[in-house]
Design a protein around this motif. Structure first.
Motif, PDB file in Angstrom:
ATOM      1  N   ARG A   1       0.834  -1.217   0.000  1.00 10.13           N
ATOM      2  CA  ARG A   1       0.000   0.000   0.000  1.00 10.13           C
ATOM      3  C   ARG A   1       0.858   1.252   0.000  1.00 10.13           C
ATOM      4  NH1 ARG A   1      -2.139   3.376  -1.559  1.00 10.13           N
ATOM      5  NH2 ARG A   1      -3.981   4.544  -0.881  1.00 10.13           N
ATOM      6  N   LEU A   2       1.935   1.258   0.748  1.00 12.39           N
ATOM      7  CA  LEU A   2       2.770   2.450   0.842  1.00 12.39           C
ATOM      8  C   LEU A   2       3.584   2.700  -0.430  1.00 12.39           C
ATOM      9  CD1 LEU A   2       4.057   2.272   4.534  1.00 12.39           C
ATOM     10  CD2 LEU A   2       2.314   3.786   3.583  1.00 12.39           C
ATOM     11  N   SER A   3       3.707   1.668  -1.256  1.00 13.92           N
ATOM     12  CA  SER A   3       4.436   1.857  -2.517  1.00 13.92           C
ATOM     13  C   SER A   3       3.552   2.471  -3.601  1.00 13.92           C
ATOM     14  CB  SER A   3       4.978   0.513  -3.014  1.00 13.92           C
ATOM     15  OG  SER A   3       3.920  -0.350  -3.401  1.00 13.92           O
TER      16      SER A   3
ATOM     17  N   TYR B   1       1.301   7.641  -1.680  1.00 12.69           N
ATOM     18  CA  TYR B   1       2.487   7.607  -0.831  1.00 12.69           C
ATOM     19  C   TYR B   1       3.781   7.478  -1.641  1.00 12.69           C
ATOM     20  CZ  TYR B   1      -1.169   6.583   2.602  1.00 12.69           C
ATOM     21  OH  TYR B   1      -2.300   6.616   3.367  1.00 12.69           O
ATOM     22  N   HIS B   2       3.896   6.393  -2.418  1.00 10.21           N
ATOM     23  CA  HIS B   2       5.106   6.108  -3.202  1.00 10.21           C
ATOM     24  C   HIS B   2       6.352   6.048  -2.316  1.00 10.21           C
ATOM     25  CE1 HIS B   2       2.738   6.595  -6.824  1.00 10.21           C
ATOM     26  NE2 HIS B   2       2.347   7.799  -6.434  1.00 10.21           N
ATOM     27  N   TYR B   3       6.235   5.307  -1.206  1.00 10.74           N
ATOM     28  CA  TYR B   3       7.355   5.170  -0.273  1.00 10.74           C
ATOM     29  C   TYR B   3       8.145   3.902  -0.561  1.00 10.74           C
ATOM     30  CZ  TYR B   3       5.078   8.746   2.621  1.00 10.74           C
ATOM     31  OH  TYR B   3       4.506   9.905   3.091  1.00 10.74           O
TER      32      TYR B   3
ATOM     33  N   SER C   1       0.133   5.084  -4.925  1.00 12.04           N
ATOM     34  CA  SER C   1      -0.364   6.459  -4.766  1.00 12.04           C
ATOM     35  C   SER C   1      -1.298   6.529  -3.550  1.00 12.04           C
ATOM     36  CB  SER C   1      -1.130   6.860  -6.028  1.00 12.04           C
ATOM     37  OG  SER C   1      -1.675   8.144  -5.897  1.00 12.04           O
TER      38      SER C   1
ATOM     39  N   ASP D   1      -8.190   6.095   4.136  1.00 16.05           N
ATOM     40  CA  ASP D   1      -7.195   5.643   3.170  1.00 16.05           C
ATOM     41  C   ASP D   1      -6.661   6.811   2.356  1.00 16.05           C
ATOM     42  OD1 ASP D   1      -5.602   3.973   1.647  1.00 16.05           O
ATOM     43  OD2 ASP D   1      -7.200   3.542   0.204  1.00 16.05           O
ATOM     44  N   GLY D   2      -5.339   6.911   2.283  1.00 18.30           N
ATOM     45  CA  GLY D   2      -4.706   8.002   1.548  1.00 18.30           C
ATOM     46  C   GLY D   2      -4.276   9.149   2.426  1.00 18.30           C
TER      47      GLY D   2
ATOM     48  N   ILE E   1      11.061   3.639   4.498  1.00 17.14           N
ATOM     49  CA  ILE E   1       9.941   4.276   5.189  1.00 17.14           C
ATOM     50  C   ILE E   1       9.010   3.216   5.779  1.00 17.14           C
ATOM     51  CG2 ILE E   1       7.952   5.794   4.932  1.00 17.14           C
ATOM     52  CD1 ILE E   1      10.614   7.213   4.745  1.00 17.14           C
TER      53      ILE E   1
ATOM     54  N   LEU F   1      -2.020  10.098   5.451  1.00 15.63           N
ATOM     55  CA  LEU F   1      -0.890   9.523   6.173  1.00 15.63           C
ATOM     56  C   LEU F   1      -1.083   9.588   7.685  1.00 15.63           C
ATOM     57  CD1 LEU F   1       1.922   8.271   6.123  1.00 15.63           C
ATOM     58  CD2 LEU F   1       2.881  10.590   6.031  1.00 15.63           C
TER      59      LEU F   1
END
Length: 398
Positions: A248-250, A254-256, A252, A309-310, A260, A312
């Motif tokens: 999920r964090l990878s 986030y793109h972590y 949109s 969701d979305g 992270i 942070l």
């Protein structure tokens, strides 16, 4: 409580050593250092795959065999705490784990790595011997608080292991992580040998009778069955998050990267630090009350992460609530089951933790499927289903 079991397992009269604050913290530290051995591999799988030129699927099997080893140790080794001195068992397991960790650090083939990972998982059940020992030493009035402190240490070890191994592996290589872990387990064994009191084993049973008595305990103790189902369901919900969070964090918005994701383990540490509060509340209000509170908080955490969701900040707060809710229920569950058959605490713990582990495995399996089909929404709804099952079991009359 009188059961058929007590006829073969009567506790011997002995003066109980005093459990000091320092000793409680040492037990918590020991739980943290030892449980971390199971979770070091998770951020290192890609690095290991590069070393052995293996696919991600094959490397994922390394994490799986580690968990299977842990389950085997829970079932077949943890009950020994009822017929052996727990101090001696902790010391032996610490040194044996150090040997397997060193073997793991020197692995030259994927088979070598997998066998060493399985053995590391099997022998690193030290926390599940430490917890019953802490209960043996604690006064009844402070049992929940003591379990909370030790379990807080265990959760810290689980969450910090990923951050530690990811950082060390990135800079010094994955083998260095296991060399450091080897040294830590040797040091732990030495410290525990000199620091822990020597308590006489509480049961006079052969190993065969010991293992048969586990099934007998499960059938005779309805509270143990209920707590095992609640604990397994909640740990399943906990595992859902950590199975899908990196994916999920990878995405949109986030793109972590993995660095992270590892830092989210530090967010969970906040939940572990305040978890001993749950133990004190359980001592005052009773474990059943705090189990209900923990289930409610866990449910609320997933509602927050689903609807937010979305965002942070809501995700971070949801992770914090999740760790606190699961930990609060875990502490209260264990405080309750350890009061059932005092002379069989290691076996009671074995039953509970095997159920806990199986619930986590189920949660990870369902998370992988639901996330693949319905992404974050599917994973959160899966977790809410597991938490709802735990709540239903909690409300049903025993």
């Amino acid at each position: 409580m009188t059961t058929k079991l007590t006829a073969d397992a009567k506790p011997r009269n002995q003066q109980k050593p005093r459990l000091t604050r320092w000793l409680t913290l040492l037990l918590a530290l020991g739980a943290a250092i030892s449980v971390a051995n199971i979770y070091y591999c998770q951020p290192l799988l890609a690095l290991m795959g590069q070393t052995f030129h293996e696919t991600s699927t094959q490397m994922g099997f390394v994490a799986t065999v580690t968990q299977f080893g842990y389950a085997a140790g829970l079932l077949f080794l943890t009950p020994l705490g009822d017929i052996w001195s727990k101090r001696s068992l902790i010391v032996i397991l610490s040194f044996t784990t150090a040997i397997t960790l060193f073997a793991l650090s020197q692995a030259q083939t994927i088979t070598w790595l997998e066998v060493a990972s399985f053995l590391t998982g099997m022998w690193t059940i030290v926390p599940q011997v430490i917890i019953p020992l802490a209960v043996d030493l604690a006064d009844e009035k402070t049992r929940g608080q003591v379990v909370g402190t030790v379990m807080g240490g265990l959760l810290l070890g689980i969450l910090a292991a990923r951050t530690f191994s990811g950082a060390i592996g990135q800079w010094f290589g994955w083998r260095t992580v296991y060399l450091i872990a080897t040294g830590l387990m040797i040091a732990l064994g030495v410290i525990m040998y000199f620091a822990l009191p020597q308590l006489t084993a509480t049961a006079k049973l052969t190993y065969g009778k010991l293992m048969r008595s586990i099934a007998q305990l499960f059938l005779q103790q309805p509270i143990l069955r209920q707590s095992s189902m609640i604990g397994g369901s909640l740990f399943g919900a906990f595992s859902v998050l950590w199975t899908v969070l990196a994916f999920r964090l990878s995405q949109s918005p986030y793109h972590y990267g993995s660095a992270i994701v590892g830092l989210f383990g530090l967010v969970g540490i906040g939940g572990a630090l305040i978890a001993p509060i749950a133990g004190r509340i359980a001592d005052r209000r009773g474990p059943s009350f705090m189990i209900g509170v923990g289930i409610f908080i866990t449910f609320a955490s997933y509602v927050m992460m689903l609807l937010g969701d979305g965002v942070l900040l809501l995700l971070i707060f949801g992770v914090l609530l999740l760790d606190f809710g699961v930990q609060a229920s875990q502490i209260s569950n264990q405080a309750r089951i350890y009061a059932l058959v005092p002379e069989a605490r290691s076996r009671v713990n074995s039953i509970y933790m095997v159920s806990y582990f199986l619930g986590g495995t189920l949660g990870s399996f369902l998370a992988a499927i639901s996330y693949g089909l319905w992404q974050w929404t599917g994973a959160c709804l899966t977790a809410l289903m597991l938490v709802s099952f735990a709540g239903t079991i909690h409300l049903v009359k025993r």
